[in-house]
Structures are given as C-alpha cells and as structure tokens.
Design a protein around this motif. Sequence first.
Motif, PDB file in Angstrom:
ATOM      1  N   GLU A 107       0.834  -1.208   0.000  1.00 18.39           N
ATOM      2  CA  GLU A 107       0.000   0.000   0.000  1.00 18.39           C
ATOM      3  C   GLU A 107       0.866   1.253   0.000  1.00 18.39           C
ATOM      4  O   GLU A 107       0.620   2.185  -0.763  1.00 18.39           O
ATOM      5  N   ALA A 108       1.878   1.290   0.852  1.00 18.25           N
ATOM      6  CA  ALA A 108       2.739   2.472   0.948  1.00 18.25           C
ATOM      7  C   ALA A 108       3.476   2.724  -0.364  1.00 18.25           C
ATOM      8  O   ALA A 108       3.576   3.866  -0.819  1.00 18.25           O
ATOM      9  N   TYR A 109       3.988   1.665  -0.973  1.00 11.36           N
ATOM     10  CA  TYR A 109       4.717   1.802  -2.236  1.00 11.36           C
ATOM     11  C   TYR A 109       3.786   2.328  -3.328  1.00 11.36           C
ATOM     12  O   TYR A 109       4.153   3.235  -4.078  1.00 11.36           O
ATOM     13  N   ALA A 110       2.579   1.767  -3.425  1.00  8.75           N
ATOM     14  CA  ALA A 110       1.627   2.217  -4.445  1.00  8.75           C
ATOM     15  C   ALA A 110       1.263   3.685  -4.234  1.00  8.75           C
ATOM     16  O   ALA A 110       1.201   4.470  -5.193  1.00  8.75           O
ATOM     17  N   THR A 111       1.046   4.072  -2.988  1.00  6.57           N
ATOM     18  CA  THR A 111       0.725   5.465  -2.676  1.00  6.57           C
ATOM     19  C   THR A 111       1.887   6.379  -3.019  1.00  6.57           C
ATOM     20  O   THR A 111       1.709   7.442  -3.630  1.00  6.57           O
ATOM     21  N   TRP A 112       3.080   5.975  -2.638  1.00  3.23           N
ATOM     22  CA  TRP A 112       4.289   6.761  -2.919  1.00  3.23           C
ATOM     23  C   TRP A 112       4.477   6.932  -4.424  1.00  3.23           C
ATOM     24  O   TRP A 112       4.713   8.041  -4.910  1.00  3.23           O
TER      25      TRP A 112
END
Length: 175
Positions: A107-112
């Motif tokens: 999730e964090a990678y996709a958001t970033w």
Amino acid sequence: MTTERIASVPRVDPSTTSGEREALEQWLDFHRATLAGKCEGLDDAQLRTPSAPPSDLTLLGLVRHMAEVENGWFRNVLAGEKAGRVYSTEEDRDRDLRITEEDSYAEAYATWQAQIAHARTVAAGRGLDDLATGSHHSGRPFNLRWIYLHMIEEYARHNGHADLLRERIDGATGD
C-alpha cells in the motif's frame, strides 16, 4: 501476513552534462529509486524493523513519509490542490512515520509511486522560476527550483537513514 514483492524503480545515474532542469529531475529520480532499492527484497516485518532505540524509524515509515512529502510539496504547495495529508493528521503529524501491523509496504509503495507520478504531472510545463500556486505554512513563496532542491535534500538525508536501517536488518550495504 504475506507480502508481495514490489519491483524497485530502475536507478539511472544522472548525466554529468545535462542542463539545470534535467539535472534536478534526474537527481530527484535517482534518490527516489535509491529509497526503493533500500527496501528491495524485504518483507513487511523487516520493513517495520526499527533503528536503534530510542528511535522507532523504519524503512516502511520512510516510504510513507516520502509519499507525504511528495504530496505536500507538489500537490499542496506547487499546484495548490489542497489535497490534505496522505497519512498524517492534525492530531498526529508524524503518523506517516508511526507504523502499525496493519500498514503494508504494498500500500505504501503504491501510494508513494502515485504521488511521484502526480508530482511529475504538476511540475511538467512549469519553469524553474515559476512560483507555487499553493501556500506553505511558513507563508513564504517557493519556486519550482527550490522545491526540486529541497526534495533532493530530503531524499538524500532520509536515504542515509535508509542505509543504516537496511544494514541493521540484513547487513546489506552500498548505494
């Protein structure tokens, strides 16, 4: 919890002969890719591993923080979108860095990455001297050049933290 592996962004060395804007964008992309590389091959448990006490800084927290910083400077300040915060709240301004078991790298990678893509979009077509259309809590005006330089500095500082975190997790060192 199972973690899917996220492929890192290819890291390309910046040109030694490019013009100013190209150099700024290349160095920013280099540092973005460096942070992704520091997270490469680790599972969520490893990405949640804190640095040495009393700090609770983690690689996952750094990725979330940089998503927040990309959002703040490019969406809210440069483009004036009033997009709000990604993870942080008025009550907990450091929520991006505070990791729970529910927080995942996927999730964090996709958001970033979405924040990075949007940053590129809002910066395209603007000159380095163009002033941001949004406001910053300081009340000071910022041009795109300053924002690029600040983002490079922000990533470079946090990539130093990422170096130490990764070495603590599995002993991996290097750029």
